[in-house]
Design a protein around this motif. Sequence first.
Motif, PDB file in Angstrom:
ATOM      1  N   UNK A 167      -4.278   2.844  -5.871  1.00 41.85           N
ATOM      2  CA  UNK A 167      -3.705   4.177  -6.108  1.00 41.85           C
ATOM      3  C   UNK A 167      -2.218   4.089  -6.432  1.00 41.85           C
ATOM      4  N   UNK A 168      -1.506   3.237  -5.719  1.00 37.18           N
ATOM      5  CA  UNK A 168      -0.090   3.038  -5.983  1.00 37.18           C
ATOM      6  C   UNK A 168       0.125   2.428  -7.368  1.00 37.18           C
TER       7      UNK A 168
ATOM      8  N   UNK B 269      -6.357  -9.654  -1.957  1.00 39.02           N
ATOM      9  CA  UNK B 269      -7.330  -9.824  -0.879  1.00 39.02           C
ATOM     10  C   UNK B 269      -6.729  -9.540   0.488  1.00 39.02           C
ATOM     11  N   UNK B 270      -5.398  -9.455   0.552  1.00 39.20           N
ATOM     12  CA  UNK B 270      -4.728  -9.143   1.815  1.00 39.20           C
ATOM     13  C   UNK B 270      -4.376  -7.662   1.942  1.00 39.20           C
ATOM     14  N   UNK B 271      -4.455  -6.904   0.843  1.00 37.16           N
ATOM     15  CA  UNK B 271      -4.033  -5.501   0.884  1.00 37.16           C
ATOM     16  C   UNK B 271      -5.076  -4.666   1.621  1.00 37.16           C
ATOM     17  N   UNK B 272      -4.604  -3.913   2.595  1.00 36.77           N
ATOM     18  CA  UNK B 272      -5.532  -3.207   3.493  1.00 36.77           C
ATOM     19  C   UNK B 272      -5.024  -1.793   3.754  1.00 36.77           C
ATOM     20  N   UNK B 273      -5.780  -0.782   3.266  1.00 33.00           N
ATOM     21  CA  UNK B 273      -6.970  -0.891   2.421  1.00 33.00           C
ATOM     22  C   UNK B 273      -6.596  -1.106   0.968  1.00 33.00           C
ATOM     23  N   UNK B 274      -7.455  -1.782   0.220  1.00 32.65           N
ATOM     24  CA  UNK B 274      -7.140  -2.094  -1.163  1.00 32.65           C
ATOM     25  C   UNK B 274      -7.058  -0.824  -2.005  1.00 32.65           C
TER      26      UNK B 274
ATOM     27  N   UNK C 102       0.807  -1.216   0.000  1.00 35.68           N
ATOM     28  CA  UNK C 102       0.000   0.000   0.000  1.00 35.68           C
ATOM     29  C   UNK C 102       0.847   1.276   0.000  1.00 35.68           C
ATOM     30  N   UNK C 103       2.166   1.099   0.013  1.00 30.27           N
ATOM     31  CA  UNK C 103       3.087   2.228  -0.124  1.00 30.27           C
ATOM     32  C   UNK C 103       4.372   1.669  -0.724  1.00 30.27           C
ATOM     33  N   UNK C 104       4.431   1.676  -2.043  1.00 29.58           N
ATOM     34  CA  UNK C 104       5.465   0.948  -2.771  1.00 29.58           C
ATOM     35  C   UNK C 104       6.601   1.882  -3.182  1.00 29.58           C
TER      36      UNK C 104
END
Length: 273
Positions: free
Chosen positions: A152-153, A142-147, A123-125
């Motif tokens: 956006x990334x 399905x694990x990325x929180x929040x998707x 979520x912050x790459x």
Amino acid sequence: MDVILWTLRRGENDVVNLYNDLSGLMQVSTGGNFLNFGYWDSTTKNPIDAQANLCDIVANMTHLEKAVRVLDVGSGFSEPAFFWKKKYPTVSITCININSNQLKSANNQARVNGINLLNSTAVKIPISDESCDRIIALESAQHFKPIHDFISEAKRILKKDGEAILAVPVLTKPSKMSITKIGILKFTWSSEHYDIQTVKKTIQDSGFKITEIRFIGENVYLPLADYYVKNRQFLRSEILKRYPSYVEKILFKSMLKMKQAAADHTIEYALIK
């Protein structure tokens, strides 16, 4: 108790701990390191074949043979990346995974194959703007929180003519409506339980255009459950070498519930480009 708490909280550290503890269960059950459910057809003989099939389908959907720089987000043990690199040797692949243990396990083979490994949240790459022409999240979104933050990334990192693809288990209806139908699967399907409408809206609200969606649940959940039931005696004996018997019992019941939930269309498996 730890596994229950990790499953209920599902924070990033919880997911890392859960996979450190239970990824071996999937390795034993499937005989490999792909860590995905796989795509089963009439020619599929075992989970490894099914998992390779799914990797092929994802690659074909996004025309990976034409790609220059690929970002594989939530790469697990990087087995899909090794698979793609063998088929498309000119493609540059970077694997991002928050789980450092899985990256360390893949390090030697990645070095040999010229694959870059990066320990990072999804979520912050830490990748520069418009630097990739493909982004793949193969059974990881399905694990990325929040998707929303991952989408956006992905929008920031992709080139203007780039493509992103998600291979993701989803609910067919909002989770509050479906939770009673999931039963034990809620605790063994350790993810955010996103529903398909939420995923689609999040993608579109971020400025992406959805160009293709395939629903392949009948080729994922049902045959996987059937394979486990048919081969349970052998798989149970292998699992018991590393885990207590109650873990296998929960897995078995979860497989049956997964098949039921797929048959009544409570859950689906979506490929979203």
